[in-house]
Scaffold this active site. Sequence first.
Site, PDB file in Angstrom:
ATOM      1  N   GLU A 104       0.839  -1.201   0.000  1.00  0.00           N
ATOM      2  CA  GLU A 104       0.000   0.000   0.000  1.00  0.00           C
ATOM      3  C   GLU A 104       0.879   1.258   0.000  1.00  0.00           C
ATOM      4  O   GLU A 104       0.639   2.206  -0.759  1.00  0.00           O
ATOM      5  CB  GLU A 104      -0.917  -0.024   1.231  1.00  0.00           C
ATOM      6  N   GLY A 134      -8.727   5.543   6.813  1.00  0.00           N
ATOM      7  CA  GLY A 134      -9.588   5.477   7.980  1.00  0.00           C
ATOM      8  C   GLY A 134      -8.998   4.560   9.047  1.00  0.00           C
ATOM      9  O   GLY A 134      -9.181   4.784  10.242  1.00  0.00           O
ATOM     10  N   ALA A 135      -8.296   3.491   8.605  1.00  0.00           N
ATOM     11  CA  ALA A 135      -7.799   2.508   9.574  1.00  0.00           C
ATOM     12  C   ALA A 135      -6.288   2.322   9.563  1.00  0.00           C
ATOM     13  O   ALA A 135      -5.752   1.672  10.454  1.00  0.00           O
ATOM     14  CB  ALA A 135      -8.495   1.163   9.345  1.00  0.00           C
ATOM     15  N   SER A 136      -5.592   2.842   8.555  1.00  0.00           N
ATOM     16  CA  SER A 136      -4.119   2.795   8.611  1.00  0.00           C
ATOM     17  C   SER A 136      -3.548   4.011   7.902  1.00  0.00           C
ATOM     18  O   SER A 136      -4.252   4.739   7.195  1.00  0.00           O
ATOM     19  CB  SER A 136      -3.584   1.498   7.992  1.00  0.00           C
ATOM     20  N   THR A 137      -2.258   4.221   8.144  1.00  0.00           N
ATOM     21  CA  THR A 137      -1.588   5.354   7.501  1.00  0.00           C
ATOM     22  C   THR A 137      -0.212   4.906   7.026  1.00  0.00           C
ATOM     23  O   THR A 137       0.427   4.058   7.673  1.00  0.00           O
ATOM     24  CB  THR A 137      -1.516   6.576   8.458  1.00  0.00           C
ATOM     25  N   GLN A 138       0.227   5.437   5.877  1.00  0.00           N
ATOM     26  CA  GLN A 138       1.488   5.019   5.289  1.00  0.00           C
ATOM     27  C   GLN A 138       2.426   6.205   5.072  1.00  0.00           C
ATOM     28  O   GLN A 138       1.967   7.311   4.752  1.00  0.00           O
ATOM     29  CB  GLN A 138       1.272   4.360   3.911  1.00  0.00           C
TER      30      GLN A 138
HETATM   31  N1  LIG Z   1     -14.082  15.167   5.064  1.00  0.00           N
HETATM   32  C1  LIG Z   1     -14.086  14.145   4.249  1.00  0.00           C
HETATM   33  N2  LIG Z   1     -13.694  12.979   4.733  1.00  0.00           N
HETATM   34  C2  LIG Z   1     -13.705  11.935   3.902  1.00  0.00           C
HETATM   35  C3  LIG Z   1     -14.098  12.045   2.550  1.00  0.00           C
HETATM   36  N3  LIG Z   1     -13.988  10.836   1.983  1.00  0.00           N
HETATM   37  C4  LIG Z   1     -13.536  10.007   2.952  1.00  0.00           C
HETATM   38  N4  LIG Z   1     -13.377  10.673   4.110  1.00  0.00           N
HETATM   39  C5  LIG Z   1     -12.911  10.166   5.395  1.00  0.00           C
HETATM   40  O1  LIG Z   1     -11.485  10.197   5.375  1.00  0.00           O
HETATM   41  C6  LIG Z   1     -10.955   9.029   5.980  1.00  0.00           C
HETATM   42  C7  LIG Z   1     -10.044   8.348   5.036  1.00  0.00           C
HETATM   43  O2  LIG Z   1     -10.755   8.006   3.906  1.00  0.00           O
HETATM   44  P1  LIG Z   1     -10.080   7.068   2.849  1.00  0.00           P
HETATM   45  O3  LIG Z   1      -8.772   7.595   2.477  1.00  0.00           O
HETATM   46  O4  LIG Z   1     -11.074   6.791   1.793  1.00  0.00           O
HETATM   47  O5  LIG Z   1      -9.844   5.764   3.782  1.00  0.00           O
HETATM   48  P2  LIG Z   1      -9.989   4.242   3.396  1.00  0.00           P
HETATM   49  O6  LIG Z   1      -9.260   3.996   2.135  1.00  0.00           O
HETATM   50  O7  LIG Z   1     -11.406   3.844   3.431  1.00  0.00           O
HETATM   51  O8  LIG Z   1      -9.251   3.555   4.640  1.00  0.00           O
HETATM   52  P3  LIG Z   1      -7.916   2.656   4.671  1.00  0.00           P
HETATM   53  O9  LIG Z   1      -8.352   1.264   4.411  1.00  0.00           O
HETATM   54  O10 LIG Z   1      -7.387   2.838   6.050  1.00  0.00           O
HETATM   55  O11 LIG Z   1      -7.003   3.192   3.635  1.00  0.00           O
HETATM   56  C8  LIG Z   1     -12.138   8.231   6.451  1.00  0.00           C
HETATM   57  O12 LIG Z   1     -12.352   8.560   7.800  1.00  0.00           O
HETATM   58  C9  LIG Z   1     -13.292   8.723   5.610  1.00  0.00           C
HETATM   59  O13 LIG Z   1     -14.518   8.635   6.300  1.00  0.00           O
HETATM   60  C10 LIG Z   1     -14.514  13.313   2.085  1.00  0.00           C
HETATM   61  O14 LIG Z   1     -14.869  13.498   0.928  1.00  0.00           O
HETATM   62  N5  LIG Z   1     -14.498  14.336   2.994  1.00  0.00           N
HETATM   63 CA   LIG Z   2      -7.027   4.003   1.585  1.00  0.00          CA
END
Ligand SMILES: Nc1nc2c(ncn2[C@@H]2O[C@H](COP(=O)(O)OP(=O)(O)OP(=O)(O)O)[C@@H](O)[C@H]2O)c(=O)[nH]1
Ligand SMILES: [Ca+2]
Length: 497
Positions: free
Chosen positions: A174, A203-207
């Site tokens: 990732e 939402g659950a990990s960071t890289q």
């Molecule tokens: N403010 C805002 N938050 C968002 C938006 N889309 C997603 N998020 C939030 O931002 C965070 C990261 O979103 P993503 O990068 O899509 O995360 P993900 O790919 O589902 O999660 P991972 O599996 O950890 O990579 C989550 O808490 C989402 O609820 C948006 O358009 N606006």
């Molecule tokens: Ca992601």
Amino acid sequence: MSAQREMKEKNPWHTPATIIITVIGVIAIVALVTVAVLQNKPLPKKYKYGIVLDAGSSHTALYIYGWPAEKVNDTGRVVQVHSCKVKGPGISSYASAPLNAGESLKVCMLEAKDQVPSKRHQETPLYLGATAGMRLLNIENSTASDGVFQAVSQALQTSPFSFQGARIISGQEEGAFGWVTVNYLDDRLKQGLETTGALDLGGASTQISFVSDNYDGSESPKNSVTFRLYGNDYNLYTHSFLCYGKDQVLRMTLAHQTQSGPATVLDPCFHRGYTAIKNYTVLYDTPCVSDRKPQPAPASFNHTGTGDFQECQRVVRNVFNFTDCKYSRCSFNGVFQPSLQGPFGAFSAYYFVMNFLNLTDTSTPLEDVKKKITNYCATPWEQIKEQYPHIKQKYLAEYCFSGTYIITLLTEGYNFTSENYPNIKFIKKIKDSDAGWTLGYMLNLTNMIPAEAPDKPPLPHGGYVSIVTIIAILLFVLIIFSLRPIWPRCSKRPQII
Ligand SMILES: Nc1nc2c(ncn2[C@@H]2O[C@H](COP(=O)(O)OP(=O)(O)OP(=O)(O)O)[C@@H](O)[C@H]2O)c(=O)[nH]1
Ligand SMILES: [Ca+2]
């Protein structure tokens, strides 16, 4: 003597031999030039496609990439042609009803069918990569995660595309593919330019992934990924922190504040005036905090905001372990990290949050960034709701916490200082393609980035055309001149006595 014969005698070029030779010569020139023009010429508009589903913890997104069929090795050639956000939560949320996970993908899959020309459907590879949400579900209940994969695979197999499988990608993949995407789109790989580091906050990990000159991979091999791309060697440092995406960190900070099982939590990361009833079972239902659940715990607690950035930062700091480090240097939680180097691109939630807070311009000094977040956190909830009536209240309520977490992670976690903080660019897209791991993942699986720099043709296309045309003209002139000895015999020029 007939009139026809007279004509021929007057014009020596009109003998059958010269006419035939002229015609052959012209045909030869036309043929040669045509071959030269067509040789090496790009095929008209044949496009190829690839589809990647990013099954994230908070939601799934579908990306369609396209590229001209004959130019696969060219950097920057593959671009995002379409994206579709799947309605509903991430696939890991369907653990107890896996068929619905497959069902949820249908709308985006139909969109993909419309976007990719039907004659290309069969040859278009389709991948699904799942990240931290499924990693956590797999830790918690591997049977449930298998069930989800089975259901989504079944749904994707019925699509007309060439389904290549659904799997959990590792944190290393990732991080590394996010770095490949950013540098590929910026055209940095083929030209061997200084690369851009990648910061992805999910939402659950960071890289975090970057190239550092003083890092050879030996100190912590598990953080090292080596690539040979376009004839250049890269030794990439990468690390993925599971549970350090912003949704899981929010749970960890709440867990920290509910250790004694209180009925009310006064949370500095939420605005004054904000209040909500939260369920203990729901809060602790993740491997990131499940071992800390107070026993016995009441059913719910009253989550009440106090809106104080500095206090919030104090709470957020508790999710990091800054003390244990068996390496020469660490970020946090005993994880090795070499010294930061070069520019960085920060995307996903880094962008969503910093964009909302008007902080994507990193020429804003770090101290001013903190002041702005302080002000935002201190604004009463009623005022925030009035100010942003069109933004989802769930997002709105969390920007104070998220901004605080981002600044703490960058400065205290990764050790960015006020000097190198301006090296970070908060980005969503690069040249119309989203920043994220999916493009790098597809480029890798379709072998579209060669290890060695592709051989350049010695001449550009126009050069070939010119050379062949000149040779054809010379040949023609040569043929005409070689016929000169025949001319006197054919002609009856008047004799000058
Ligand atoms: N403010 C805002 N938050 C968002 C938006 N889309 C997603 N998020 C939030 O931002 C965070 C990261 O979103 P993503 O990068 O899509 O995360 P993900 O790919 O589902 O999660 P991972 O599996 O950890 O990579 C989550 O808490 C989402 O609820 C948006 O358009 N606006
Ligand atoms: Ca992601």
